[in-house]
Design a protein around this motif. Structure first.
Motif, PDB file in Angstrom:
ATOM      1  N   ASP A   1       0.831  -1.206   0.000  1.00 47.26           N
ATOM      2  CA  ASP A   1       0.000   0.000   0.000  1.00 47.26           C
ATOM      3  C   ASP A   1       0.867   1.258   0.000  1.00 47.26           C
ATOM      4  O   ASP A   1       0.542   2.247  -0.651  1.00 47.26           O
ATOM      5  N   ALA A   2       1.978   1.215   0.726  1.00 48.27           N
ATOM      6  CA  ALA A   2       2.873   2.374   0.792  1.00 48.27           C
ATOM      7  C   ALA A   2       3.494   2.646  -0.587  1.00 48.27           C
ATOM      8  O   ALA A   2       3.620   3.812  -0.996  1.00 48.27           O
ATOM      9  N   GLU A   3       3.881   1.590  -1.300  1.00 43.57           N
ATOM     10  CA  GLU A   3       4.469   1.767  -2.632  1.00 43.57           C
ATOM     11  C   GLU A   3       3.432   2.314  -3.619  1.00 43.57           C
ATOM     12  O   GLU A   3       3.743   3.195  -4.420  1.00 43.57           O
ATOM     13  N   ILE A   4       2.220   1.820  -3.526  1.00 45.32           N
ATOM     14  CA  ILE A   4       1.145   2.309  -4.394  1.00 45.32           C
ATOM     15  C   ILE A   4       0.861   3.775  -4.101  1.00 45.32           C
ATOM     16  O   ILE A   4       0.728   4.593  -5.016  1.00 45.32           O
ATOM     17  N   ALA A   5       0.793   4.131  -2.818  1.00 46.16           N
ATOM     18  CA  ALA A   5       0.547   5.524  -2.427  1.00 46.16           C
ATOM     19  C   ALA A   5       1.659   6.430  -2.947  1.00 46.16           C
ATOM     20  O   ALA A   5       1.392   7.530  -3.454  1.00 46.16           O
ATOM     21  N   LYS A   6       2.904   5.964  -2.871  1.00 45.92           N
ATOM     22  CA  LYS A   6       4.038   6.753  -3.366  1.00 45.92           C
ATOM     23  C   LYS A   6       3.928   6.953  -4.875  1.00 45.92           C
ATOM     24  O   LYS A   6       4.152   8.066  -5.372  1.00 45.92           O
TER      25      LYS A   6
END
Length: 185
Positions: free
Chosen positions: A103-108
């Motif tokens: 989720d953090a990579e997608i948000a970035k």
């Protein structure tokens, strides 16, 4: 005996001709290199000057501005891309499936896309002002129309290549589908 000799000679000539043709194809492929970004910018600028039908004085003022505009756009579009041939440490190879993103990579990625979109808009607004100093509003509009048209052409070509079609093949299929004589066969 003579017919066997003639068949042998014909086969040798055909084989020799095909070897020559394949050698020429390899030579032309080696000579045919992608243009550099600077060459692409120059070609696009020349095309735009012709499309806008600029006189020499206006073209002299417009060319450096448009060249800088294209350079900044290119740099901005490359912001979120990894260079060809380089892979992230965690990136999968062509054979292995890509690992699922967190989720953090997608948000970035989404935030990076927002930043890139903002920067593109800033560049377009900045150069709108610069173009307006040299060109009429109709000419400025023509620049943006041509950009949109070119983007659509590139998208169609990309989609065509993705599907593995030959040039123009998708167009012929669409024409047949929309033809009043097309029966769906």
């Amino acid at each position: 005996m003579k017919t066997k000799f003639m068949h042998f000679m014909m086969a040798a000539l055909l084989l020799g001709g095909s070897i020559t043709l394949s050698a020429q194809n390899k030579e032309t492929q080696e000579k045919k290199q992608r243009p550099t970004p600077e060459q692409m910018t120059q070609m696009q600028t020349d095309r735009m000057v012709k499309a806008l039908m600029l006189d020499d004085a206006t073209a002299a003022k417009f060319t450096p501005v448009y060249g800088n505009y294209l350079k900044e756009l290119r740099e901005c579009r490359m912001m979120n891309r990894t260079p060809r041939g380089q892979k992230d440490a965690g990136q999968a190879t062509k054979m292995a499936p890509k690992p699922a993103l967190t989720d953090a990579e997608i948000a970035k990625q989404i935030k990076d896309q927002f930043a890139q979109s903002r920067k593109l808009l800033d560049i377009r607004e900045k150069y709108y002002t610069e173009f307006s100093k040299v060109l009429s509003q109709k000419q400025v509009t023509r620049i943006y129309q041509m950009e949109k048209s070119n983007a659509n052409k590139f998208k169609k070509e990309f989609d065509r290549r993705k599907k593995g079609q030959k040039p123009g093949q998708g167009d012929r299929q669409r024409q047949r589908q929309h033809s009043p004589h097309h029966t769906g066969k």
